[in-house]
Design a protein around this motif. Structure first.
Motif, mmCIF file in Angstrom:
data_model
loop_
_atom_site.group_PDB
_atom_site.id
_atom_site.type_symbol
_atom_site.label_atom_id
_atom_site.label_comp_id
_atom_site.label_asym_id
_atom_site.label_seq_id
_atom_site.Cartn_x
_atom_site.Cartn_y
_atom_site.Cartn_z
ATOM 1 N N SER A 51 0.852 -1.178 0.000
ATOM 2 C CA SER A 51 0.000 0.000 0.000
ATOM 3 C C SER A 51 0.893 1.234 0.000
ATOM 4 C CB SER A 51 -0.897 0.020 1.237
ATOM 5 O OG SER A 51 -1.756 -1.092 1.249
ATOM 6 N N VAL A 52 0.416 2.295 -0.586
ATOM 7 C CA VAL A 52 1.183 3.536 -0.673
ATOM 8 C C VAL A 52 0.318 4.693 -0.189
ATOM 9 C CG1 VAL A 52 2.422 5.132 -2.174
ATOM 10 C CG2 VAL A 52 2.544 2.666 -2.594
ATOM 11 N N GLY A 53 0.909 5.492 0.658
ATOM 12 C CA GLY A 53 0.195 6.648 1.179
ATOM 13 C C GLY A 53 0.867 7.939 0.779
ATOM 14 N N TRP A 54 0.066 8.993 0.748
ATOM 15 C CA TRP A 54 0.581 10.345 0.548
ATOM 16 C C TRP A 54 0.270 11.151 1.810
ATOM 17 C CZ3 TRP A 54 3.554 12.252 -3.341
ATOM 18 C CH2 TRP A 54 3.635 11.510 -4.533
ATOM 19 N N PHE A 55 1.251 11.879 2.258
ATOM 20 C CA PHE A 55 1.102 12.742 3.418
ATOM 21 C C PHE A 55 1.655 14.124 3.061
ATOM 22 C CE2 PHE A 55 0.044 9.631 6.745
ATOM 23 C CZ PHE A 55 0.329 8.445 6.070
ATOM 24 N N ASN A 95 -4.412 0.971 -2.079
ATOM 25 C CA ASN A 95 -3.992 -0.368 -1.681
ATOM 26 C C ASN A 95 -3.191 -1.030 -2.798
ATOM 27 O OD1 ASN A 95 -6.039 -1.160 -3.518
ATOM 28 N ND2 ASN A 95 -6.454 -2.996 -2.307
ATOM 29 N N TRP A 96 -2.760 -2.263 -2.555
ATOM 30 C CA TRP A 96 -1.853 -2.919 -3.473
ATOM 31 C C TRP A 96 -2.449 -3.102 -4.862
ATOM 32 C CZ3 TRP A 96 -2.781 -7.535 -5.967
ATOM 33 C CH2 TRP A 96 -3.926 -8.206 -5.561
ATOM 34 N N SER A 97 -3.741 -3.349 -4.929
ATOM 35 C CA SER A 97 -4.366 -3.616 -6.221
ATOM 36 C C SER A 97 -4.738 -2.347 -6.969
ATOM 37 C CB SER A 97 -5.627 -4.458 -6.024
ATOM 38 O OG SER A 97 -6.616 -3.702 -5.349
ATOM 39 N N GLY A 98 -4.802 -1.251 -6.243
ATOM 40 C CA GLY A 98 -5.241 -0.009 -6.859
ATOM 41 C C GLY A 98 -6.742 0.180 -6.848
ATOM 42 N N THR A 140 -9.045 3.041 -2.428
ATOM 43 C CA THR A 140 -8.374 4.296 -2.084
ATOM 44 C C THR A 140 -9.094 4.954 -0.913
ATOM 45 O OG1 THR A 140 -9.697 5.482 -3.742
ATOM 46 C CG2 THR A 140 -7.496 4.748 -4.408
ATOM 47 N N ASP A 141 -8.383 5.841 -0.260
ATOM 48 C CA ASP A 141 -8.927 6.570 0.874
ATOM 49 C C ASP A 141 -8.349 7.975 0.829
ATOM 50 O OD1 ASP A 141 -8.525 6.490 4.480
ATOM 51 O OD2 ASP A 141 -10.251 7.133 3.291
ATOM 52 N N TYR A 142 -9.165 8.955 1.145
ATOM 53 C CA TYR A 142 -8.717 10.346 1.080
ATOM 54 C C TYR A 142 -9.152 11.105 2.326
ATOM 55 C CZ TYR A 142 -8.122 9.228 -3.852
ATOM 56 O OH TYR A 142 -7.740 8.648 -5.043
ATOM 57 N N ALA A 143 -8.334 12.057 2.685
ATOM 58 C CA ALA A 143 -8.732 12.979 3.739
ATOM 59 C C ALA A 143 -9.894 13.825 3.239
ATOM 60 C CB ALA A 143 -7.552 13.874 4.118
ATOM 61 N N ASP A 144 -10.757 14.220 4.149
ATOM 62 C CA ASP A 144 -11.917 15.016 3.756
ATOM 63 C C ASP A 144 -11.516 16.312 3.053
ATOM 64 O OD1 ASP A 144 -13.967 14.208 6.687
ATOM 65 O OD2 ASP A 144 -13.630 13.137 4.801
ATOM 66 N N GLY A 201 -12.499 14.459 -3.614
ATOM 67 C CA GLY A 201 -13.135 15.071 -4.775
ATOM 68 C C GLY A 201 -12.206 15.944 -5.595
ATOM 69 N N ARG A 202 -11.051 16.274 -5.038
ATOM 70 C CA ARG A 202 -10.069 17.096 -5.767
ATOM 71 C C ARG A 202 -8.806 16.315 -6.103
ATOM 72 N NH1 ARG A 202 -7.733 21.313 -3.337
ATOM 73 N NH2 ARG A 202 -7.948 20.477 -1.220
ATOM 74 N N PHE A 203 -8.418 15.409 -5.227
ATOM 75 C CA PHE A 203 -7.185 14.635 -5.407
ATOM 76 C C PHE A 203 -7.535 13.197 -5.764
ATOM 77 C CE2 PHE A 203 -4.172 17.215 -2.413
ATOM 78 C CZ PHE A 203 -4.539 18.388 -3.062
ATOM 79 N N THR A 204 -6.678 12.602 -6.594
ATOM 80 C CA THR A 204 -6.856 11.214 -6.993
ATOM 81 C C THR A 204 -5.510 10.503 -6.994
ATOM 82 O OG1 THR A 204 -8.713 11.820 -8.433
ATOM 83 C CG2 THR A 204 -7.723 9.652 -8.774
ATOM 84 N N ILE A 205 -5.488 9.336 -6.388
ATOM 85 C CA ILE A 205 -4.267 8.518 -6.359
ATOM 86 C C ILE A 205 -4.435 7.364 -7.323
ATOM 87 C CG2 ILE A 205 -2.771 7.073 -4.938
ATOM 88 C CD1 ILE A 205 -3.665 8.682 -2.520
ATOM 89 N N SER A 206 -3.364 7.089 -8.055
ATOM 90 C CA SER A 206 -3.359 5.950 -8.969
ATOM 91 C C SER A 206 -1.972 5.330 -8.938
ATOM 92 C CB SER A 206 -3.729 6.395 -10.380
ATOM 93 O OG SER A 206 -2.791 7.339 -10.877
ATOM 94 N N ARG A 207 -1.870 4.137 -9.518
ATOM 95 C CA ARG A 207 -0.561 3.490 -9.534
ATOM 96 C C ARG A 207 -0.355 2.787 -10.864
ATOM 97 N NH1 ARG A 207 -0.357 -0.105 -4.414
ATOM 98 N NH2 ARG A 207 1.791 -0.380 -5.161
ATOM 99 N N ASP A 208 0.922 2.744 -11.248
ATOM 100 C CA ASP A 208 1.338 2.048 -12.459
ATOM 101 C C ASP A 208 2.360 1.008 -12.014
ATOM 102 O OD1 ASP A 208 2.561 1.171 -14.821
ATOM 103 O OD2 ASP A 208 2.316 3.109 -15.795
ATOM 104 N N LYS A 209 1.919 -0.229 -11.929
ATOM 105 C CA LYS A 209 2.800 -1.265 -11.413
ATOM 106 C C LYS A 209 3.970 -1.528 -12.351
ATOM 107 C CE LYS A 209 -0.404 -3.613 -8.331
ATOM 108 N NZ LYS A 209 -0.900 -4.917 -7.863
#
Length: 124
Positions: free
Chosen positions: A33-37, A52-55, A58-62, A66-74
């Motif tokens: 899993s990868v987090g952004w802080f 999470n590992w599969s992509g 996802t979970d976001y701070a309130d 709606g403005r930020f999006t996390i994605s991954r390229d394995k």
């Protein structure tokens, strides 16, 4: 060991977009899993979002939902943070972190490796 390098930060105006990258080397992060802080001057480090590992999960701070999006390229061993509609209060140093667990977490203490951070400044 894994090394994480964030990039893509910069100075932008309110309403603009940025995409941060977190490139991993030394070991694949495909099962982690990868987090952004982020940490603003004079403030504690705060959770921004995680994937999470599969992509799939996802979970976001309130404050960024709606403005930020996390994605991954394995294939590239890289995780991205797309930031839209940026606000001055988004100004901070942004860090990515890896957790050797399939489940995401909002706790910084749950993460095992951290990047050096990239500065994001939102100002008119």
């Amino acid at each position: 060991q894994v090394q994480l390098v964030e990039s893509g930060g910069g100075l932008v105006q309110p309403g603009d977009s940025l995409r941060l990258s977190c490139a991993a080397s030394g070991r694949t992060i495909s099962s982690s899993s990868v987090g952004w802080f982020r940490q603003a001057p004079g403030k504690e480090r705060e959770f921004v979002g995680a994937i999470n590992w599969s992509g799939i999960i996802t979970d976001y701070a309130d404050s960024v939902k709606g403005r930020f999006t996390i994605s991954r390229d394995k294939a590239k061993n890289t995780v991205y943070l797309q930031m839209n509609s940026l606000k001055p209060e988004d100004t901070a140093v942004y860090y990515c972190a890896v957790r050797w667990d399939q489940w995401i977490s909002r706790m910084s203490s749950d993460y095992d490796y951290w990047g050096q951070g990239t500065q994001v400044t939102v100002s008119s």
